[in-house]
Design a protein around this motif. Structure first.
Motif, short mmCIF file in Angstrom:
data_model
loop_
_atom_site.label_atom_id
_atom_site.label_comp_id
_atom_site.label_asym_id
_atom_site.label_seq_id
_atom_site.Cartn_x
_atom_site.Cartn_y
_atom_site.Cartn_z
N ASP A 168 0.61 11.32 2.36
CA ASP A 168 -0.06 11.07 3.63
C ASP A 168 -0.52 9.62 3.73
N ALA A 169 -1.14 9.15 2.64
CA ALA A 169 -1.63 7.76 2.64
C ALA A 169 -0.46 6.79 2.74
N ALA A 170 0.63 7.10 2.05
CA ALA A 170 1.82 6.25 2.10
C ALA A 170 2.39 6.23 3.52
N ARG A 171 2.42 7.41 4.13
CA ARG A 171 2.94 7.51 5.50
C ARG A 171 2.07 6.67 6.46
N ASP A 172 0.74 6.80 6.33
CA ASP A 172 -0.17 6.03 7.19
C ASP A 172 0.05 4.53 7.02
N ALA A 173 0.25 4.13 5.76
CA ALA A 173 0.46 2.70 5.50
C ALA A 173 1.77 2.24 6.14
N PHE B 294 0.85 -1.20 0.00
CA PHE B 294 0.00 0.00 0.00
C PHE B 294 0.89 1.25 0.00
N ALA B 295 1.86 1.23 0.91
CA ALA B 295 2.74 2.39 1.06
C ALA B 295 3.50 2.68 -0.24
N LEU B 296 4.01 1.62 -0.85
CA LEU B 296 4.80 1.81 -2.08
C LEU B 296 3.94 2.36 -3.21
N VAL B 297 2.70 1.84 -3.31
CA VAL B 297 1.82 2.32 -4.39
C VAL B 297 1.42 3.77 -4.13
N HIS B 298 1.04 4.08 -2.89
CA HIS B 298 0.67 5.47 -2.57
C HIS B 298 1.85 6.41 -2.83
N VAL C 69 15.51 0.98 -2.45
CA VAL C 69 14.29 1.80 -2.51
C VAL C 69 14.64 3.25 -2.86
N SER C 70 13.74 3.87 -3.62
CA SER C 70 14.03 5.22 -4.11
C SER C 70 14.03 6.25 -2.97
#
Lengths: 226, 128
Positions: free
Chosen positions: A82-87, A71-75, A104-105
């Motif tokens: 924000d969504a990536a951070r939450d994941a 989830f985090a990587l896709v967000h 990782v980038s």
């Protein structure tokens, strides 16, 4: 004759392998596997719906970690920080010592660092997941809530395309949101292929057994050919 | 296992079932109405020889001492292997002791795998 016996043995083995693969598929979170493959194939629009489905069938904390990580990587790919951070925070709640791999980038690394800061600042009680004894129920429920949370976050927090946003993001975001609402076709359902496999496997087994028991046709004399 | 893989496995199984089925050729041998061949008065031994049409190499041969209980017409079962040629040349010879009394030569065109292939009735012609 030997070749025919070998062939029949192969048929039996093939059918057994097929049945085992079908049974084995029940024990695996196939949605998670598909999500991983979609991510590897750069089909990012398919990843989020598959992860949502994977969360509903989650069976272990490790699976949850993998799901939230994706989830985090896709967000992060879609620049939804924000969504990536939450994941990532959800990942850290399940694996405090979680670290990103070396390749990782920097963009993702930056989001993770932010998530780590937020996580470290959380009160101790918020860092903990329910105890292992309650995992099968509360964790599952928690996962479901997280799925809603992430999906909602995704829809609500997707930033409108800005003048500076690149064209790829502008193109991909709406496409992904449409994918979220798509229902899988009947031929993508596990029960369709399992049912078809059972029917065809049954027919093949009956045919196999019948031909095996058939024996020689009536005759007066016989000649075996090379 | 993806659905494409499952389809492939099923296809492979079907193919193997097809290849694994036994194949049979049944020769229906009859005598000539004008000069019937009574066993064992007129004929007591039958020799069957099967050759590949292209190479003319023999792929099977057998000689049977005919039983009195079995009169014409009779059925001879050929059991081809997976490598047997699809077109075969057959010679059926009828002997009374060592004397050739009847014969027939014919071809079996394109027998099919996994099936019971029946030839049309073959008439043994008397040898003068």
């Amino acid at each position: 004759m030997i070749i025919q016996v070998i062939n029949r043995s192969l048929v039996g083995l093939t059918l057994v392998a097929f049945l085992f693969s079908t049974i084995h598929a029940y024990g695996k979170n196939t949605s998670l596997d598909k999500a991983k493959k979609a991510y590897e194939n750069l089909q990012y629009d398919k990843v989020t719906p598959l992860l949502k489905r994977a969360l509903k069938a989650v069976e272990s904390v490790n699976e949850e970690i993998e799901i939230y990580e994706l989830f985090a990587l896709v967000h992060a790919t879609y620049a939804r920080k924000d969504a990536a951070r939450d994941a990532f925070i959800e990942v850290l709640k399940r694996a405090e010592n979680y670290r990103l791999s070396e390749d990782v980038s920097p963009k993702i690394r930056e989001v993770f660092a932010e998530a780590k800061n937020v996580y470290d600042g959380l009160p101790e009680k918020d860092k903990k997941l329910p105890p292992p004894g309650a995992e099968s129920t509360s964790s599952h429920q928690h996962a479901k809530n997280d799925a809603k949370h992430v999906a909602t976050t995704q829809q609500e927090q997707s930033p409108p395309p800005t003048k500076n946003a690149n064209s790829e993001q502008e193109f991909l975001q709406p496409q992904e949101q449409i994918s979220l609402q798509e229902e899988p076709s009947f031929y993508q359902r596990w029960w369709f292929w399992t049912g078809l496999g059972v029917v065809l496997g049954g027919v093949a087994t009956i045919y196999f057994l019948q031909s095996y028991q058939q024996g020689l046709p009536e005759h007066d004399y016989a000649v075996r050919l090379q | 296992m993806l659905w494409r893989q499952k389809v492939f496995v099923l296809w492979l199984a079907a193919l193997l079932v097809h290849c694994g089925s036994d194949s049979y050729i049944i020769l229906q041998i009859d005598d000539n109405d004008k000069t019937p061949l009574a066993i064992p008065q007129n004929v007591n031994t039958l020799t069957v020889s099967i050759k590949e049409v292209e190479s003319l190499s023999e792929v099977g041969a057998e000689s049977f001492v005919l039983s009195e209980e079995k009169q014409f017409p009779m059925e001879i079962l050929l059991q081809p292997s997976t490598t047997t040629s699809k077109v075969l040349q057959v010679a059926v010879l009828g002997f009374l002791n060592t004397k050739l009394v009847a014969r027939s030569n014919f071809q079996i065109p394109n027998w099919e795998d996994g099936k019971i292939n029946r030839t049309k009735p073959v008439i043994l012609e008397n040898v003068p």
